[in-house]
Design a protein around this motif. Structure first.
Motif, PDB file in Angstrom:
ATOM      1  N   GLU A   1       0.812  -1.219   0.000  1.00 61.31           N
ATOM      2  CA  GLU A   1       0.000   0.000   0.000  1.00 61.31           C
ATOM      3  C   GLU A   1       0.842   1.265   0.000  1.00 61.31           C
ATOM      4  N   ALA A   2       2.089   1.155   0.466  1.00 63.30           N
ATOM      5  CA  ALA A   2       2.980   2.318   0.486  1.00 63.30           C
ATOM      6  C   ALA A   2       3.770   2.451  -0.821  1.00 63.30           C
ATOM      7  N   GLY A   3       3.561   1.533  -1.752  1.00 58.46           N
ATOM      8  CA  GLY A   3       4.261   1.582  -3.031  1.00 58.46           C
ATOM      9  C   GLY A   3       5.605   0.881  -3.029  1.00 58.46           C
ATOM     10  N   ASN A   4       5.918   0.166  -1.966  1.00 58.68           N
ATOM     11  CA  ASN A   4       7.189  -0.553  -1.881  1.00 58.68           C
ATOM     12  C   ASN A   4       7.059  -1.935  -2.510  1.00 58.68           C
ATOM     13  N   GLU A   5       8.074  -2.343  -3.255  1.00 61.63           N
ATOM     14  CA  GLU A   5       8.050  -3.647  -3.888  1.00 61.63           C
ATOM     15  C   GLU A   5       8.127  -4.739  -2.824  1.00 61.63           C
ATOM     16  N   VAL A   6       7.320  -5.791  -2.998  1.00 61.51           N
ATOM     17  CA  VAL A   6       7.248  -6.870  -2.014  1.00 61.51           C
ATOM     18  C   VAL A   6       8.030  -8.087  -2.517  1.00 61.51           C
ATOM     19  N   PRO A   7       8.406  -8.995  -1.636  1.00 63.98           N
ATOM     20  CA  PRO A   7       9.164 -10.189  -2.046  1.00 63.98           C
ATOM     21  C   PRO A   7       8.345 -11.098  -2.961  1.00 63.98           C
ATOM     22  N   ARG A   8       9.044 -11.934  -3.722  1.00 64.71           N
ATOM     23  CA  ARG A   8       8.378 -12.908  -4.583  1.00 64.71           C
ATOM     24  C   ARG A   8       7.444 -13.792  -3.759  1.00 64.71           C
ATOM     25  N   GLY A   9       6.292 -14.090  -4.333  1.00 63.46           N
ATOM     26  CA  GLY A   9       5.319 -14.925  -3.651  1.00 63.46           C
ATOM     27  C   GLY A   9       4.387 -14.165  -2.734  1.00 63.46           C
ATOM     28  N   THR A  10       4.637 -12.864  -2.548  1.00 62.49           N
ATOM     29  CA  THR A  10       3.801 -12.037  -1.677  1.00 62.49           C
ATOM     30  C   THR A  10       2.770 -11.294  -2.520  1.00 62.49           C
ATOM     31  N   VAL A  11       1.521 -11.332  -2.075  1.00 67.27           N
ATOM     32  CA  VAL A  11       0.452 -10.668  -2.822  1.00 67.27           C
ATOM     33  C   VAL A  11       0.486  -9.162  -2.569  1.00 67.27           C
ATOM     34  N   GLY A  12       0.374  -8.404  -3.632  1.00 65.37           N
ATOM     35  CA  GLY A  12       0.285  -6.955  -3.565  1.00 65.37           C
ATOM     36  C   GLY A  12      -0.386  -6.453  -4.823  1.00 65.37           C
ATOM     37  N   GLU A  13      -0.342  -5.139  -5.041  1.00 70.74           N
ATOM     38  CA  GLU A  13      -0.952  -4.582  -6.253  1.00 70.74           C
ATOM     39  C   GLU A  13       0.004  -4.724  -7.433  1.00 70.74           C
ATOM     40  N   ILE A  14      -0.554  -5.093  -8.577  1.00 75.17           N
ATOM     41  CA  ILE A  14       0.231  -5.221  -9.808  1.00 75.17           C
ATOM     42  C   ILE A  14       0.402  -3.834 -10.415  1.00 75.17           C
ATOM     43  N   VAL A  15       1.659  -3.444 -10.617  1.00 72.50           N
ATOM     44  CA  VAL A  15       1.988  -2.122 -11.156  1.00 72.50           C
ATOM     45  C   VAL A  15       2.813  -2.331 -12.428  1.00 72.50           C
ATOM     46  N   VAL A  16       2.491  -1.581 -13.462  1.00 79.54           N
ATOM     47  CA  VAL A  16       3.124  -1.769 -14.769  1.00 79.54           C
ATOM     48  C   VAL A  16       3.729  -0.459 -15.247  1.00 79.54           C
ATOM     49  N   SER A  17       4.953  -0.537 -15.760  1.00 83.76           N
ATOM     50  CA  SER A  17       5.578   0.637 -16.380  1.00 83.76           C
ATOM     51  C   SER A  17       6.073   0.268 -17.766  1.00 83.76           C
ATOM     52  N   GLY A  18       6.140   1.265 -18.636  1.00 86.18           N
ATOM     53  CA  GLY A  18       6.579   1.052 -20.008  1.00 86.18           C
ATOM     54  C   GLY A  18       5.975   2.096 -20.920  1.00 86.18           C
ATOM     55  N   ALA A  19       6.427   2.138 -22.157  1.00 82.75           N
ATOM     56  CA  ALA A  19       5.946   3.139 -23.110  1.00 82.75           C
ATOM     57  C   ALA A  19       4.538   2.854 -23.603  1.00 82.75           C
ATOM     58  N   ASN A  20       3.958   1.751 -23.146  1.00 79.84           N
ATOM     59  CA  ASN A  20       2.566   1.433 -23.490  1.00 79.84           C
ATOM     60  C   ASN A  20       1.563   2.021 -22.509  1.00 79.84           C
ATOM     61  N   VAL A  21       2.038   2.580 -21.397  1.00 77.83           N
ATOM     62  CA  VAL A  21       1.133   3.102 -20.369  1.00 77.83           C
ATOM     63  C   VAL A  21       0.423   4.353 -20.887  1.00 77.83           C
ATOM     64  N   MET A  22      -0.879   4.411 -20.684  1.00 77.48           N
ATOM     65  CA  MET A  22      -1.729   5.467 -21.230  1.00 77.48           C
ATOM     66  C   MET A  22      -1.227   6.878 -20.901  1.00 77.48           C
ATOM     67  N   LEU A  23      -1.711   7.831 -21.696  1.00 79.70           N
ATOM     68  CA  LEU A  23      -1.449   9.240 -21.402  1.00 79.70           C
ATOM     69  C   LEU A  23      -2.237   9.698 -20.187  1.00 79.70           C
ATOM     70  N   GLY A  24      -3.394   9.100 -19.958  1.00 84.97           N
ATOM     71  CA  GLY A  24      -4.250   9.478 -18.841  1.00 84.97           C
ATOM     72  C   GLY A  24      -5.711   9.319 -19.220  1.00 84.97           C
ATOM     73  N   TYR A  25      -6.599   9.736 -18.325  1.00 91.78           N
ATOM     74  CA  TYR A  25      -8.036   9.697 -18.579  1.00 91.78           C
ATOM     75  C   TYR A  25      -8.500  11.063 -19.092  1.00 91.78           C
ATOM     76  N   TRP A  26      -9.291  11.030 -20.127  1.00 84.35           N
ATOM     77  CA  TRP A  26      -9.788  12.231 -20.791  1.00 84.35           C
ATOM     78  C   TRP A  26     -10.540  13.119 -19.799  1.00 84.35           C
ATOM     79  N   HIS A  27     -10.019  14.337 -19.590  1.00 81.86           N
ATOM     80  CA  HIS A  27     -10.661  15.340 -18.737  1.00 81.86           C
ATOM     81  C   HIS A  27     -10.906  14.845 -17.304  1.00 81.86           C
ATOM     82  N   ARG A  28     -10.045  13.943 -16.827  1.00 86.64           N
ATOM     83  CA  ARG A  28     -10.194  13.427 -15.457  1.00 86.64           C
ATOM     84  C   ARG A  28      -8.839  13.446 -14.759  1.00 86.64           C
ATOM     85  N   PRO A  29      -8.367  14.616 -14.395  1.00 89.20           N
ATOM     86  CA  PRO A  29      -7.038  14.713 -13.795  1.00 89.20           C
ATOM     87  C   PRO A  29      -6.907  13.966 -12.473  1.00 89.20           C
ATOM     88  N   GLU A  30      -7.962  13.951 -11.655  1.00 90.47           N
ATOM     89  CA  GLU A  30      -7.871  13.263 -10.367  1.00 90.47           C
ATOM     90  C   GLU A  30      -7.777  11.756 -10.555  1.00 90.47           C
TER      91      GLU A  30
END
Length: 514
Positions: free
Chosen positions: A345-374
């Motif tokens: 929840e704090a954004g820290n990477e967890v050890p292998r085998g530990t459940v957390g949120e899946i986070v993805v980075s790369g040039a495929n990541v969207m520009l954002g949501y149309w007219h939804r800055p928040e």
């Protein structure tokens, strides 16, 4: 790069090869290039300018493919509309995107008066069906015949390529902004694995072309200069006929579609040996369905893709060699163009085998949501897409999705946000309180299930609730099952405890998703 680049290359290298096959129409790359240049010219004459949004509402066809190329050719932005939405949802997306032009086909032409009434700013409607052109619309073929071809704007790079609307937690769809770089990076990364079409492939478009999953197959074929076999919509016999008649080598389906084909009594009557690759997504495939599918398509390798619209759409792939029994519940490993992290929840990477949120980075990541800055700020942190899915990585980098941090159900390959359904259900006069959860389903993976407390001295049936819900939101979002209860599990603050509610249906299963 830009979305039309592959077409230019194909015209240069193999202009007389067939690009599009639809019903009794076949169109070469050279002819597609001319038609696309003319359609772009027609859009310009209609006042479409740089960055304007141009929408389309219709079933799959060769003209849908021409739209996907002509809009960026004209320096405009794609806006494919979800054909399963209710008129209210469609009108919202057109108004939110401020689309000035709408392409519509025969299947949706009867909806046109309601759309115009709900969105008066719709300036131009282009009818691309084969039936009579409805009143107030322009004929697609007449426009092409009268238009002069224009040079390709070569809209590309980080410029906006399309708005792709996805379900929203507030009850309204969100427009995902994807650039040319986003889309092409995702396509090239997936192609680099060798799991997708090869040069010379014949790709069947049976999944809806408005959906980004099928669009990924479209772009791969455009980049490679391959042939597109197009049927209006998925239907098992139509798929079987197309594969046999056109020697299809590749396609994209969801597990439910694969199951319907493999279990169809006529599947043994068709020659399906040409099929080489079947890409599927939205949920894992069961061992039993995979076994039947492999017998139906004996020469095909199966690849699962995990991703989302915001990732344009590919994140991980589980290739044919990985379809071993102990990996069938995995979503595969990161595609070459992305980095996968599992964080707390704090954004820290967890050890292998530990459940957390899946986070993805790369040039495929969207520009954002149309007219939804928040909403954009909440999803994109330090350039990384926070998927809202819970999962873990094993020692070899295989991703296992085990839960959803965001309140979403995936049913038959479509995303359904619980809050959206709850908002619709709550307007029924018999409903005092409600909660919507995803529960396991052998056919749909997950089904939308409603748990309702009724108002005193009232009653409610599933049929009544479905009819009411479908009058407000898309039919596939309506509950398939219903429980009437006297109380819901709530926290001390009065918040409904969805996790406790789900336990009643998922039991002790390690995964809370299908």
């Amino acid at each position: 790069m830009y979305l039309t680049q592959g077409l230019h290359r194909a015209i240069q290298q193999n202009p007389d090869d067939v690009m599009l096959v639809y019903r009794d129409r076949t169109t070469t790359f050279r002819a597609v290039g001319d038609r696309v240049a003319r359609l772009a010219g027609a859009l310009r004459e209609l006042g479409v300018g740089q960055g304007d949004r141009v929408a389309i509402l219709g079933l799959n066809s060769d003209r849908y493919g021409e739209y996907l190329l002509a809009v960026p050719w004209a320096d405009a932005v794609l806006n494919p509309v979800n054909i399963r939405w209710s008129p209210t949802e469609i009108i919202y997306s057109l108004a939110d995107s401020q689309s000035s032009v709408l392409f519509i086909d025969d299947a949706f032409a009867p909806m046109l008066p309601a759309l115009k009434a709900g969105y008066p700013d719709l300036e131009t409607v282009i009818h691309y069906g084969d039936g009579p052109t409805p009143k107030g619309a322009l004929s697609y073929e007449d426009l092409l015949a009268a238009a002069e071809p224009v040079e390709d704007a070569r809209r590309g790079g980080d410029q906006l390529a399309g708005l792709f609307y996805t379900g929203g937690t507030t009850g309204f769809p969100k427009g995902v902004m994807l650039s040319h770089t986003n889309l092409i990076t995702s396509t090239l990364g997936a192609l680099a694995t060798g799991y997708l079409p090869r040069p010379g492939a014949r790709f069947l478009h049976a999944a809806p072309m408005f959906h980004l999953a099928d669009l990924a197959g479209w772009m791969a074929q455009v980049i490679l200069g391959g042939t597109h076999i197009i049927i209006p919509m998925f239907e098992p016999v139509a798929v079987l006929e197309a594969v046999a008649d056109h020697k299809v080598t590749d396609t994209l389906l969801v597990p439910l579609m694969i199951q319907l084909i493999a279990d169809h009594p006529a599947c043994g009557d068709y020659d399906l040996t040409s099929m080489e690759h079947i890409l599927y997504g939205a949920s894992p495939i069961s061992e039993a369905v995979l076994d039947r599918a492999m017998k139906t398509f004996p020469g095909a390798g199966f690849t699962q893709c995990y991703g989302m619209t915001e990732l344009a759409p590919v994140a991980t792939l589980l290739g044919p060699d990985d379809h071993a029994k102990d990996l069938l519940r995995s979503a595969g490993r990161a595609a070459p163009h992305v980095e996968i992290r599992i964080v707390d929840e704090a954004g820290n990477e967890v050890p292998r085998g530990t459940v957390g949120e899946i986070v993805v980075s790369g040039a495929n990541v969207m520009l954002g949501y149309w007219h939804r800055p928040e909403a954009t700020a909440a999803a994109l942190r330090e350039g990384r897409m926070h998927t809202g899915d819970g999962g873990y990585l094993d020692a070899n980098g295989y991703l296992f999705v085990v839960d959803r941090i965001k309140d979403m159900i995936v049913s038959g390959g479509e995303n359904v946000y619980s809050a959206e359904v709850e908002n619709a259900i709550a307007t029924h006069p018999a409903v005092a309180s409600c909660a919507v959860v995803g529960v396991p389903d052998p056919d749909w993976g997950e089904r939308v299930h409603a748990v309702v407390i009724c108002q005193p001295d009232t009653a409610l049936t599933l049929a009544e609730l479905r009819d009411h819900t479908k009058s407000l939101i898309a039919g596939y979002k309506a509950p398939r099952t219903l429980d009437i209860v006297t109380e819901l599990p709530v926290s001390g603050a009065g918040k409904i405890l969805k996790r406790e509610l789900r336990k009643q249906y998922w039991g002790d299963k390690a995964r809370q998703v299908n």
